[in-house]
Scaffold this motif. Structure first.
Motif, PDB file in Angstrom:
ATOM      1  N   ALA A   1       8.408   8.582  14.365  1.00 39.13           N
ATOM      2  CA  ALA A   1       8.397   7.458  13.391  1.00 39.13           C
ATOM      3  C   ALA A   1       7.253   7.458  12.505  1.00 39.13           C
ATOM      4  O   ALA A   1       7.109   7.615  11.467  1.00 39.13           O
ATOM      5  CB  ALA A   1       9.223   6.338  13.723  1.00 39.13           C
ATOM      6  N   GLN A   2       6.055   7.070  13.535  1.00 38.95           N
ATOM      7  CA  GLN A   2       4.856   6.907  12.914  1.00 38.95           C
ATOM      8  C   GLN A   2       4.187   8.148  11.892  1.00 38.95           C
ATOM      9  O   GLN A   2       3.804   8.031  10.846  1.00 38.95           O
ATOM     10  CB  GLN A   2       3.660   6.473  13.831  1.00 38.95           C
ATOM     11  CG  GLN A   2       3.828   5.034  14.398  1.00 38.95           C
ATOM     12  CD  GLN A   2       2.593   4.706  15.291  1.00 38.95           C
ATOM     13  OE1 GLN A   2       1.863   5.233  15.333  1.00 38.95           O
ATOM     14  NE2 GLN A   2       3.033   3.700  15.697  1.00 38.95           N
TER      15      GLN A   2
ATOM     16  N   ARG B   1      -0.381   8.452 -10.886  1.00 44.00           N
ATOM     17  CA  ARG B   1      -0.032   7.590 -12.238  1.00 44.00           C
ATOM     18  C   ARG B   1      -1.223   6.713 -12.583  1.00 44.00           C
ATOM     19  O   ARG B   1      -1.499   6.874 -13.816  1.00 44.00           O
ATOM     20  CB  ARG B   1       1.073   6.221 -11.437  1.00 44.00           C
ATOM     21  CG  ARG B   1       1.188   5.234 -12.361  1.00 44.00           C
ATOM     22  CD  ARG B   1       1.717   4.238 -11.631  1.00 44.00           C
ATOM     23  NE  ARG B   1       1.647   2.982 -12.347  1.00 44.00           N
ATOM     24  CZ  ARG B   1       2.490   2.490 -13.211  1.00 44.00           C
ATOM     25  NH1 ARG B   1       3.495   3.130 -13.771  1.00 44.00           N
ATOM     26  NH2 ARG B   1       2.272   1.429 -13.888  1.00 44.00           N
TER      27      ARG B   1
ATOM     28  N   LYS C   1       5.001   9.637   4.534  1.00 41.65           N
ATOM     29  CA  LYS C   1       5.483   8.971   3.311  1.00 41.65           C
ATOM     30  C   LYS C   1       4.363   8.202   2.688  1.00 41.65           C
ATOM     31  O   LYS C   1       4.300   8.295   1.357  1.00 41.65           O
ATOM     32  CB  LYS C   1       6.727   7.939   4.001  1.00 41.65           C
ATOM     33  CG  LYS C   1       7.998   8.438   4.118  1.00 41.65           C
ATOM     34  CD  LYS C   1       9.024   7.544   3.539  1.00 41.65           C
ATOM     35  CE  LYS C   1       9.189   7.009   2.455  1.00 41.65           C
ATOM     36  NZ  LYS C   1      10.612   6.521   2.231  1.00 41.65           N
ATOM     37  N   ALA C   2       3.511   7.683   3.481  1.00 44.54           N
ATOM     38  CA  ALA C   2       2.353   7.126   3.025  1.00 44.54           C
ATOM     39  C   ALA C   2       1.421   7.745   2.172  1.00 44.54           C
ATOM     40  O   ALA C   2       1.069   7.593   1.057  1.00 44.54           O
ATOM     41  CB  ALA C   2       1.438   6.490   4.060  1.00 44.54           C
TER      42      ALA C   2
ATOM     43  N   GLN D   1       5.995  10.252  10.708  1.00 44.95           N
ATOM     44  CA  GLN D   1       6.937  10.231   9.355  1.00 44.95           C
ATOM     45  C   GLN D   1       6.382   9.294   8.510  1.00 44.95           C
ATOM     46  O   GLN D   1       6.393   9.387   7.048  1.00 44.95           O
ATOM     47  CB  GLN D   1       8.499  10.024   9.571  1.00 44.95           C
ATOM     48  CG  GLN D   1       9.442  10.483   8.649  1.00 44.95           C
ATOM     49  CD  GLN D   1      11.122  10.253   8.955  1.00 44.95           C
ATOM     50  OE1 GLN D   1      10.998  10.012  10.167  1.00 44.95           O
ATOM     51  NE2 GLN D   1      11.721  10.821   8.160  1.00 44.95           N
ATOM     52  N   GLU D   2       6.206   7.952   8.863  1.00 44.39           N
ATOM     53  CA  GLU D   2       5.543   7.059   8.028  1.00 44.39           C
ATOM     54  C   GLU D   2       4.294   7.641   7.261  1.00 44.39           C
ATOM     55  O   GLU D   2       4.075   7.141   5.997  1.00 44.39           O
ATOM     56  CB  GLU D   2       5.188   5.794   8.821  1.00 44.39           C
ATOM     57  CG  GLU D   2       6.343   4.846   9.228  1.00 44.39           C
ATOM     58  CD  GLU D   2       7.162   4.150   8.195  1.00 44.39           C
ATOM     59  OE1 GLU D   2       6.543   3.352   7.654  1.00 44.39           O
ATOM     60  OE2 GLU D   2       8.264   4.614   7.708  1.00 44.39           O
TER      61      GLU D   2
ATOM     62  N   GLN E   1       2.426  10.499   0.592  1.00 42.48           N
ATOM     63  CA  GLN E   1       3.242  10.939  -0.645  1.00 42.48           C
ATOM     64  C   GLN E   1       2.988   9.697  -1.789  1.00 42.48           C
ATOM     65  O   GLN E   1       2.660   9.828  -2.758  1.00 42.48           O
ATOM     66  CB  GLN E   1       4.587  11.174  -0.367  1.00 42.48           C
ATOM     67  CG  GLN E   1       5.468  11.201  -1.443  1.00 42.48           C
ATOM     68  CD  GLN E   1       5.864  12.699  -1.826  1.00 42.48           C
ATOM     69  OE1 GLN E   1       4.728  13.535  -1.671  1.00 42.48           O
ATOM     70  NE2 GLN E   1       6.741  13.055  -2.694  1.00 42.48           N
ATOM     71  N   ALA E   2       3.043   8.577  -0.987  1.00 43.97           N
ATOM     72  CA  ALA E   2       2.962   7.297  -2.057  1.00 43.97           C
ATOM     73  C   ALA E   2       1.633   7.399  -2.635  1.00 43.97           C
ATOM     74  O   ALA E   2       1.515   7.002  -3.853  1.00 43.97           O
ATOM     75  CB  ALA E   2       3.468   6.080  -1.436  1.00 43.97           C
ATOM     76  N   ARG E   3       0.516   7.601  -1.879  1.00 45.22           N
ATOM     77  CA  ARG E   3      -0.912   7.473  -2.219  1.00 45.22           C
ATOM     78  C   ARG E   3      -1.140   8.417  -3.452  1.00 45.22           C
ATOM     79  O   ARG E   3      -1.389   8.314  -4.451  1.00 45.22           O
ATOM     80  CB  ARG E   3      -1.716   7.843  -1.271  1.00 45.22           C
ATOM     81  CG  ARG E   3      -3.048   7.405  -1.567  1.00 45.22           C
ATOM     82  CD  ARG E   3      -4.153   7.800  -0.436  1.00 45.22           C
ATOM     83  NE  ARG E   3      -3.973   9.136  -0.066  1.00 45.22           N
ATOM     84  CZ  ARG E   3      -4.754  10.228  -0.586  1.00 45.22           C
ATOM     85  NH1 ARG E   3      -5.391   9.969  -1.513  1.00 45.22           N
ATOM     86  NH2 ARG E   3      -4.517  11.516  -0.495  1.00 45.22           N
TER      87      ARG E   3
ATOM     88  N   ARG F   1       1.464   9.815  -5.229  1.00 40.89           N
ATOM     89  CA  ARG F   1       1.860   9.393  -6.373  1.00 40.89           C
ATOM     90  C   ARG F   1       1.121   8.248  -7.087  1.00 40.89           C
ATOM     91  O   ARG F   1       1.139   8.284  -8.525  1.00 40.89           O
ATOM     92  CB  ARG F   1       3.416   9.122  -6.308  1.00 40.89           C
ATOM     93  CG  ARG F   1       4.294  10.122  -5.672  1.00 40.89           C
ATOM     94  CD  ARG F   1       5.782   9.763  -5.531  1.00 40.89           C
ATOM     95  NE  ARG F   1       6.272   9.451  -6.870  1.00 40.89           N
ATOM     96  CZ  ARG F   1       7.174  10.138  -7.359  1.00 40.89           C
ATOM     97  NH1 ARG F   1       7.397  11.389  -7.005  1.00 40.89           N
ATOM     98  NH2 ARG F   1       7.820   9.682  -8.307  1.00 40.89           N
ATOM     99  N   HIS F   2       0.763   7.281  -6.466  1.00 41.13           N
ATOM    100  CA  HIS F   2      -0.037   6.398  -7.054  1.00 41.13           C
ATOM    101  C   HIS F   2      -1.211   6.612  -7.803  1.00 41.13           C
ATOM    102  O   HIS F   2      -1.509   6.200  -8.823  1.00 41.13           O
ATOM    103  CB  HIS F   2      -0.557   5.304  -6.055  1.00 41.13           C
ATOM    104  CG  HIS F   2      -1.130   4.006  -6.543  1.00 41.13           C
ATOM    105  ND1 HIS F   2      -0.483   3.173  -7.514  1.00 41.13           N
ATOM    106  CD2 HIS F   2      -2.343   3.587  -6.301  1.00 41.13           C
ATOM    107  CE1 HIS F   2      -1.442   2.424  -7.750  1.00 41.13           C
ATOM    108  NE2 HIS F   2      -2.449   2.447  -7.048  1.00 41.13           N
ATOM    109  N   GLU F   3      -1.980   7.591  -7.082  1.00 37.63           N
ATOM    110  CA  GLU F   3      -3.225   8.117  -7.748  1.00 37.63           C
ATOM    111  C   GLU F   3      -2.724   9.095  -8.996  1.00 37.63           C
ATOM    112  O   GLU F   3      -3.593   8.949 -10.038  1.00 37.63           O
ATOM    113  CB  GLU F   3      -3.909   9.053  -6.922  1.00 37.63           C
ATOM    114  CG  GLU F   3      -4.982   8.378  -5.756  1.00 37.63           C
ATOM    115  CD  GLU F   3      -5.321   9.317  -5.027  1.00 37.63           C
ATOM    116  OE1 GLU F   3      -5.603  10.384  -4.805  1.00 37.63           O
ATOM    117  OE2 GLU F   3      -6.025   8.532  -4.044  1.00 37.63           O
TER     118      GLU F   3
END
Lengths: 192, 569
Positions: free
Chosen positions: B448-449, B466, B455-456, B451-452, B458-460, B462-464
């Motif tokens: 689970a970690q 943006r 995901k993190a 996977q987290e 991926q989010a980073r 996308r944020h960058e």
């Protein structure tokens, strides 16, 4: 005597030059500790720490301006990992209640959405699709659950939906351990 | 009748570390021949019955399907399709209880059977498999939905493409877990089919040597298999009776027993040139290649003191558990826990309307005596018995401390992921600590970690992306503004040469200049403005007054108003 002074001076000069060169040659761009801290943060970009995103918070931690307990989405795990990395003592979370929240994704009520694009501008990870006067929708797989889209919505059509527990996300729980009466050292000594 | 005796007198066997001698409790269910289970009214087929991506439904509610039709296709490499086990109508695609330790429901296709059991169109049998391209045969095995039937349910076609040379094929007929007898009965009753399947597996892997390992508590199976191998005329295929010791049916343990080789930590047997398959898988492969039939049924042991007459059933995949229990005498009233799988590695089934899936080998309706409540866990006394029985030579005690303290990194350092969850450590623990559950929990937490983290990341990104986009937009806006300013600044600079700071002013001046020129020209020609001819007296007086006013004003401003001064001339 003179030879010694000359030798030491020459050595000092030589090493000085070497160090000076090394400082230029092996110059580290950016701050590696900031990157290390950032990889531990959950990247929700929610701003609950008081900084505009995970990178600014990482910078603040690295500069000693912020405590390591201000990331509710990361919870205790992140705090412990940061404590480990920075050699600090673990401290209780700043906002215990926020850390207890279940993971959720934003959902737009598409009947009510007026297409104002305010939520799109608020989303830190571009997880909302839509255009002016067109219905918007959230890409659930990209949503980090930061809730930043909720306050700007003028018609309050966004709500957070907790992720359902399904087989693919289910985890074996740790066996429950009932609180046991453990004999303390004193008791052991007294009886033994 | 005399059968050739098993020929392992000359085969050297090895021993793995630890292990347990357990009461095998197999005679309860292997005394009766296996029989086909009755056709159930409803078949419930979970979309995820295998390791990997779940299958994707290709039918809709209301569709009529025939036996053997594909009802869900594989998605991705590590996935297999699902077939209709009997003919009927799809009545639902949705959440339904499934056999899973969580007790949570999952996506299933539900078929209402029509009782005709009518076969659909099947692919052509491939009888001359030994001349066929392995890729064709692998595709056939994949299309037939075959997964490892020993319990892990890993897609067999992937396992049969090891991408490295394989010297030994090991066939697992050990069936080491107590109570389970489905492989035993399969080998006794369908030895020819199993051997035919083994021949196909051997062709696919290119293995020279083939060892079939069967625990010595199944002498009938050993005899039948030896006879079938002898009559098949396969060279280099050997049936080997191995000592009964739990968990000799574990893949790495069986390899150790038969070859003496150890599969390295966190790698697969193919890395040392060995592929291991279960006897049930071999039989399914034979069905798929030689008959064209997909995997739609399997042998299931229904046993335990909780059922009337324990036995083996050949059940369609998707048959509800409760119907199998009914066909084996029903609940006897002594059941304390319904287990899917064996007593060591099985899990509690929360709902008996759950179906049988491809990996279901046993239903154990255990009485209180068979599955005693261990009672509350007591503190670890560091006796070390768990370490002495661990077949993987791990340190269960250390793993326990680290898993309990959630020190996942340390747990991994102690090779948590080499744990096969056989349950030996929990079984011998005098403090009744549910050790395996700690390990499973720690493994799940680590996954689970990870996977987290993905995901993190991926989010980073996308944020960058943006932030970069916003910065680019801002820069473009600034650039546009600058350009505009530059244009404005340039225009007055151009007009500076003519001395007029404002284009409007310049136009006015130009017009005044033209008027003055015209006036001068007319004056030179001696013409006076027409509108001053033939004036009445009143008009002339008005003009004179205006001239007088203008003159008076002109005197005051003469030094500033040049054009006015000119007019005065």
């Amino acid at each position: 005597m003179l030879i010694a002074i000359v030798t030491i001076s020459a050595l000092a000069l030589g090493f000085g030059l070497l160090l000076g060169y090394a400082a230029i040659r092996f110059r580290v761009e950016g701050d590696p500790i900031v990157d290390k801290i950032e990889t531990l943060l959950p990247q929700t970009q929610c701003g609950q720490c008081g900084y505009p995103g995970c990178h600014p918070y990482a910078e603040a931690i690295a500069n000693g301006e912020a405590e390591i307990n201000r990331c509710p989405p990361g919870g205790e795990t992140t705090m412990l990992a940061l404590a480990e990395l920075l050699g600090k003592d673990p401290i209780p979370l700043d906002d215990e209640a926020a850390a207890q929240k279940p993971k959720a994704v934003a959902v737009i009520d598409e009947q009510e959405c007026i297409g104002c694009t305010l939520c799109i501008q608020a989303c830190p990870v571009d997880a909302i699709l839509g255009a002016a006067k067109q219905m918007h929708t959230v890409i659930a797989s990209e949503c980090t659950g930061c809730e930043l889209c909720m306050p700007p919505c003028p018609v309050e059509c966004i709500h957070m939906q907790p992720l359902p527990e399904d087989i693919t996300h289910w985890k074996w729980p740790l066996p429950s351990e009932p609180e046991q009466e453990r004999p303390t050292a004193d008791a052991t000594l007294a009886t033994g | 009748m005399h059968y050739p005796s098993p020929s392992n007198s000359h085969h050297k066997l090895y021993r793995f570390h630890g292990g347990l001698h357990l009461p095998d409790n197999k005679t309860q269910s292997n005394g009766r021949p296996a029989r086909a289970a009755a056709l159930p009214k409803r078949l419930i087929l979970p979309l995820q019955q295998h390791i990997g991506e779940p299958a994707h439904p290709t039918v809709a509610v209301g569709d009529r399907v025939l036996k053997g039709d594909v009802i869900a296709r594989a998605q991705g490499l590590i996935s297999v399709p699902i077939h209709a086990p009997s003919s009927g109508t799809v009545i639902e695609i949705g959440e339904h209880p499934v056999p899973h330790p969580s007790g949570l429901p999952a996506h299933c296709i539900v078929i209402e059977t029509d009782g005709l059991d009518q076969w659909g169109e099947l692919p052509e049998p491939i009888m001359d498999f030994s001349t066929r391209d392995p890729a064709t045969l692998r595709q056939r095995i994949r299309d037939a939905g075959i997964v490892g039937l020993g319990g892990a349910a890993f897609p067999t076609s992937v396992k049969l493409d090891p991408r490295q040379p394989v010297h030994t094929l090991i066939i697992n007929g050990a069936e080491c877990e107590p109570c389970i007898t489905c492989d035993d009965m399969l080998m006794r009753e369908r030895a020819e089919q199993v051997v035919a399947g083994i021949a196909i597996l051997r062709h696919l892997t290119g293995a020279k040597s083939c060892l079939i390992g069967i625990e010595d508590n199944k002498p009938e199976a050993v005899t039948e298999m030896t006879r079938a191998v002898a009559s098949s005329g396969q060279e280099g295929m050997e049936v080997i009776s191995i000592p009964t010791l739990y968990p000799s049916g574990g893949e790495k343990q069986l390899i150790r027993v038969l070859t003496g080789e150890e599969v390295p930590s966190s790698s697969i047997p193919a890395s040392i040139g060995i592929v291991c398959n279960n006897v049930g898988t071999a039989a399914a492969v034979a069905d798929a290649v030689l008959q064209g039939r997909p995997l739609i049924s399997r042998y299931v042991t229904v046993t335990g003191e909780g059922v009337g007459e324990p036995c083996n059933l050949e059940a369609l995949i998707g048959t509800p558990v409760v119907e199998l229990i009914e066909q084996t005498g029903g609940y006897s009233g002594r059941i304390s826990r319904l287990i899917m799988g064996g007593p060591m590695m099985g899990f509690t089934l929360h709902d008996d309307s759950s179906p049988i899936v491809k990996a279901s080998n046993c239903l154990l309706a255990a009485s209180a005596a068979e599955s005693p409540d261990p009672g509350p866990a007591l503190p670890c006394i560091r006796c070390g018995q768990c370490a002495s029985v661990c077949p993987v030579r791990l340190l269960p005690q250390q793993l326990y401390w680290y898993a309990r303290a959630k020190d996942l990194e340390k747990a991994q350092e102690y090779n948590l992921f080499d744990c096969i969850e056989c349950g030996c450590c929990s079984h011998v623990c005098p403090s009744h600590i549910p050790l395996v559950q700690y390990y499973r929990s720690a493994k799940n937490e680590i996954w689970a970690q990870e996977q987290e983290k993905r995901k993190a990341e991926q989010a980073r990104k996308r944020h960058e992306a943006r932030l970069a986009r916003l910065a680019r937009k801002e820069a473009e806006k600034q650039a546009r503004l600058k350009k505009k300013k530059a244009v404005l600044a340039k225009k007055p600079a151009g007009k500076a040469k003519t001395g007029a700071p404002d284009p409007k002013q310049a136009a006015i001046e130009a017009a005044m200049k033209r008027a003055a020129e015209k006036k001068a020209r007319l004056a030179a020609e001696g013409a006076t403005p027409r509108n001053t001819r033939q004036l009445t007296e009143a008009q002339q007086r008005q003009i004179d007054q205006a001239d007088a006013r203008r003159q008076a004003a002109g005197k005051a401003e003469a030094h500033t108003e040049k054009p006015v001064a000119e007019e005065q001339e």
